[in-house]
Design an enzyme around this catalytic site. Structure first.
Site, PDB file in Angstrom:
ATOM      1  CB  CYS A 150     -32.229  -6.503 -16.708  1.00 42.98           C
ATOM      2  SG  CYS A 150     -31.778  -5.828 -15.159  1.00 42.98           S
TER       3      CYS A 150
ATOM      4  NE  ARG B 172     -28.273  -6.686 -14.329  1.00 41.80           N
ATOM      5  CZ  ARG B 172     -27.305  -5.795 -14.523  1.00 41.80           C
ATOM      6  NH1 ARG B 172     -26.222  -5.856 -13.786  1.00 41.80           N
ATOM      7  NH2 ARG B 172     -27.416  -4.868 -15.434  1.00 41.80           N
TER       8      ARG B 172
ATOM      9  CD1 TRP C 294     -37.385  -4.743 -15.302  1.00 35.06           C
ATOM     10  CD2 TRP C 294     -36.936  -3.027 -16.655  1.00 35.06           C
ATOM     11  NE1 TRP C 294     -38.043  -3.645 -14.811  1.00 35.06           N
ATOM     12  CE2 TRP C 294     -37.789  -2.579 -15.622  1.00 35.06           C
ATOM     13  CE3 TRP C 294     -36.531  -2.110 -17.632  1.00 35.06           C
ATOM     14  CZ2 TRP C 294     -38.231  -1.254 -15.536  1.00 35.06           C
ATOM     15  CZ3 TRP C 294     -36.969  -0.793 -17.552  1.00 35.06           C
ATOM     16  CH2 TRP C 294     -37.810  -0.373 -16.507  1.00 35.06           C
TER      17      TRP C 294
ATOM     18  CG  ASN D 196     -28.391  -5.431 -20.632  1.00 31.82           C
ATOM     19  OD1 ASN D 196     -29.380  -6.108 -20.885  1.00 31.82           O
ATOM     20  ND2 ASN D 196     -27.537  -5.737 -19.670  1.00 31.82           N
ATOM     21  N   GLY D 197     -29.827  -1.837 -22.876  1.00 30.66           N
ATOM     22  CA  GLY D 197     -29.815  -0.454 -23.333  1.00 30.66           C
ATOM     23  C   GLY D 197     -31.005  -0.162 -24.213  1.00 30.66           C
TER      24      GLY D 197
ATOM     25  CD  GLU E 168     -34.492   4.323   1.205  1.00 26.27           C
ATOM     26  OE1 GLU E 168     -34.142   3.148   0.984  1.00 26.27           O
ATOM     27  OE2 GLU E 168     -34.658   5.160   0.291  1.00 26.27           O
TER      28      GLU E 168
ATOM     29  CE  LYS F 129     -35.891   0.267  -0.230  1.00 25.53           C
ATOM     30  NZ  LYS F 129     -35.105   1.454  -0.438  1.00 25.53           N
TER      31      LYS F 129
ATOM     32  CD  GLU G 166     -37.601   0.496  -3.848  1.00 19.41           C
ATOM     33  OE1 GLU G 166     -36.846   0.856  -4.755  1.00 19.41           O
ATOM     34  OE2 GLU G 166     -37.203   0.224  -2.688  1.00 19.41           O
TER      35      GLU G 166
ATOM     36  CG  HIS H 176     -48.840  23.323   4.466  1.00 17.13           C
ATOM     37  ND1 HIS H 176     -49.462  24.550   4.568  1.00 17.13           N
ATOM     38  CD2 HIS H 176     -47.832  23.339   5.379  1.00 17.13           C
ATOM     39  CE1 HIS H 176     -48.849  25.285   5.477  1.00 17.13           C
ATOM     40  NE2 HIS H 176     -47.853  24.568   5.992  1.00 17.13           N
TER      41      HIS H 176
ATOM     42  CE  LYS I 104     -29.212  -3.785  -5.850  1.00 17.08           C
ATOM     43  NZ  LYS I 104     -29.837  -3.267  -4.617  1.00 17.08           N
TER      44      LYS I 104
END
Length: 612
Positions: free
Chosen positions: A2, A27, A73, A99-100, A485, A489, A492, A508, A607
């Site tokens: 990361c 991050r 990460w 990274n990647g 949202e 939160k 997370e 429903h 992040k």
């Protein structure tokens, strides 16, 4: 991914690298490590926090003026000491941080094994290190630089890499494709990082690498080229970042600091753009393309996670006031289907970091199809900012907490400004209503500060529900995305399962979840939907659900019905999302802290998501 850091110069590299790794902790990561070039390559790495790496390194040789570091990460291979970066090539000639994702790593690994290469880890990065070493051994004239170039021509996927070679002791090589890298310029020294935050303590002059760029860095100079060995022009940018922005100050966590910064960041976002005494909103970054926007037959907004929720609010506002068809897409889905796009479409891409891999892929696809491509972004110099035709910066400042807060309200502020400017330009809103909205938007920061003064009450509510297993969030209109949202939160940072629903959809399906153990958080300010959402609350209460209601200040209609009331100041319904989301952020924050969760670095999250 990361986080990547690197240093070459006259200082001891290790303290610089450790400072950089600490700056990158926000991050999200599971392990960390450094490689130092001090006659040989000394690699020190450890699963866990940077502090654990620091303790582990006490007995190690950390001398050297050149080094690279990484916070990982996990993508390929579980978190472990062995899978942590940096990785050494088989003979120890090269060390690589990356990274990647190398998509064809399995094929490359098999080919290298056929050439008698062995592997210590499960990672795709070690494959790259060995591939570089393989090419380095193909002849006496092959330099480290050439070996890196040759290896990268064989790689399919995304990378931001920093490479050291034990045989070429005064050189640091970096390259990128799809994963950001920044080079910081010093006096007889250079710094490398995957974002600018580790550089702010050392320099305010940086060079942002573009895809396929490769920098060969010495102590006193560096050259920039691409992996095809063609020279690339070098553009030096000023780094506008203050050290205070990346410290917690008097707050216990970055997330709480950033929640409390929102009134200021909303002001910063509309500063110079919104002046109630003047007749128009100024969005200078869109000046040259606004005729295209006004003439667009359709607007498509693309984002991920929190940015997607902001986009949904933008959809409501643009359709309501500018009367233009709007579609909102997940970037991760948009990039893989075959959407109908053309020159009369405007595509707005939203990303806090400007480096979200799925969003950048959607950007490039939209450009290929001939659409007008705009960006909403928080990071000057980011890939999104450089590759879109035009756009608007949010000016939210550095956001350290992994769970986005102030970036969300800044994005919603920009989308609100955009919708109102477009509506006024098209004549689809009356001058009177436009002026009311502009005036009320200017008052939002003061109202946000009033909500923040109520944080202790919200903490008391959180104490009642901190041990729940599930939660349901309900809203209508522009407050339906706010409910989603709020649920995001909570998921997370507290690891409580939560879902956000349009309140009218509860019957429903989700109503089956309601019992006396379920908190139902209802966003219910006094607006056109109020009577409807009161009916939804009655349905919840009839099934013994516990209702936490976000209501307009002074509203007594829900006093005897809701278990808990959280008030927000009265505002224009179109602007209510900017206020209603704040208590939801605080509720999630306090519940997470009470549960002992790491709110700034929640498990499994990063992040800036620079991989698929």
């Amino acid at each position: 991914m990361c986080g990547i850091v690197g240093y070459i110069g006259n200082k001891e590299a290790y303290p610089v690298l450790m400072n950089g790794l600490k700056m990158l902790e926000y991050r999200g990561y599971d392990s960390a490590g450094v490689a130092l070039l001090n006659g040989r390559l000394e690699v020190i790495k450890k699963m866990g926090k940077v502090s654990e790496l620091e303790n582990f390194a006490i007995s190690k040789n950390v001398a050297g003026n050149i080094g690279i570091g990484h916070t990982r990460w996990a993508t390929h291979g579980e978190p472990s000491d062995q899978n942590a970066h940096p990785h050494l090539s088989m003979e120890g000639i090269f060390s690589v941080v990356h990274n990647g994702i190398i998509e064809n790593y399995a094929q490359l690994k098999e080919e290298l094994e056929n050439h008698n290469f062995s592997f210590r880890s499960e990672t795709d990065t070690e494959v790259l290190a060995n591939l570089i070493e393989y090419f380095y051994g193909q002849g006496k004239d092959v330099t480290a630089e050439m070996a890196v170039q040759l290896a990268l021509t064989k790689v399919v996927g995304a990378y931001g890499i920093a490479v050291l070679c034990s045989n070429e002791k005064d050189k640091l090589i970096v390259a990128r494709k799809g994963s950001p890298l920044v080079v910081g310029l010093g006096n007889g020294e250079y710094f490398v990082a995957s974002d600018a935050s580790p550089l702010a303590a050392f320099t305010d002059h940086v060079v942002y690498l573009n895809d396929y760029d490769m920098a060969i860095i010495y102590r006193n100079n560096f050259t920039l080229k691409n992996i095809a060995n063609n020279p690339v022009s070098l553009t030096v940018s000023n780094l506008d970042m203050k050290i205070g922005e990346i410290s917690k100050g008097d707050f216990e966590h970055f997330m709480l600091k950033e929640i409390f910064e929102q009134p200021q960041t909303i002001e910063e976002t509309f500063k110079g753009r919104l002046k109630p005494e003047y007749p128009d909103i100024v969005l200078g970054g869109l000046l040259n393309v606004f005729p295209k926007i006004t003439a667009a037959g359709r607007i498509i907004i693309v984002g991920c996670g929190t940015s997607w929720h902001a986009a949904l609010i933008g959809e409501y506002l643009m359709e309501e006031y500018a009367r233009v068809p709007v579609e909102v897409e997940y970037a991760s889905e948009f990039r893989y289907r075959n959407p109908v796009l053309g020159k009369n479409d405007v595509v707005i891409l939203i990303s806090q970091s400007g480096e979200t891999a799925d969003t950048l892929a959607a950007l490039r696809m939209a450009k290929e199809r001939g659409a007008t491509v705009l960006g909403i972004c928080n990071v000057v110099g980011s890939t999104l900012a450089r590759e879109t035709e035009a756009g608007v910066f949010t000016h939210a400042g550095v956001e350290i907490g992994v769970a986005s807060t102030k970036a969300f309200t800044a994005q919603v502020t920009v989308l609100t400004l955009f919708a109102l400017k477009l509506a006024k330009t098209k004549g689809t809103v009356s001058i009177e209503e436009y002026q009311v909205l502009v005036n009320e938007l200017a008052e939002i920061p003061a109202k946000g500060r009033a909500i923040l003064q109520n944080s202790n009450h919200i903490k008391q509510v959180a104490e009642k529900y901190k041990d729940v297993v599930n939660a349901l969030y309900l809203g209508r209109g522009t407050l339906f995305p706010v409910a989603m949202e709020g649920a995001l939160k909570l998921k997370e940072i507290s690891y409580i399962h939560a879902e956000g629903y349009a309140a009218g959809e509860m019957k429903h399906g989700p109503i089956a979840l309601v019992d006396d153990n379920l908190p139902v958080i209802v966003v219910a300010p006094h607006d056109a939907y109020y009577e409807k959402i009161v009916s939804n609350i009655q349905e919840v209460k009839a099934r013994k659900g516990n209702v936490i209601a976000i209501v307009t200040e002074g509203d007594t209609g829900l006093m005897g019905m809701a278990n808990d009331i959280i008030e927000i100041p009265k505002s224009h319904p179109a602007l209510a999302p900017l206020l209603a989301v704040i208590p939801l952020q605080l509720l999630a924050y306090h519940m997470a802290v009470l549960r002992g969760c790491d709110v700034d670095q929640p498990r499994n999250l990063a992040k800036s998501v620079t991989v698929e």
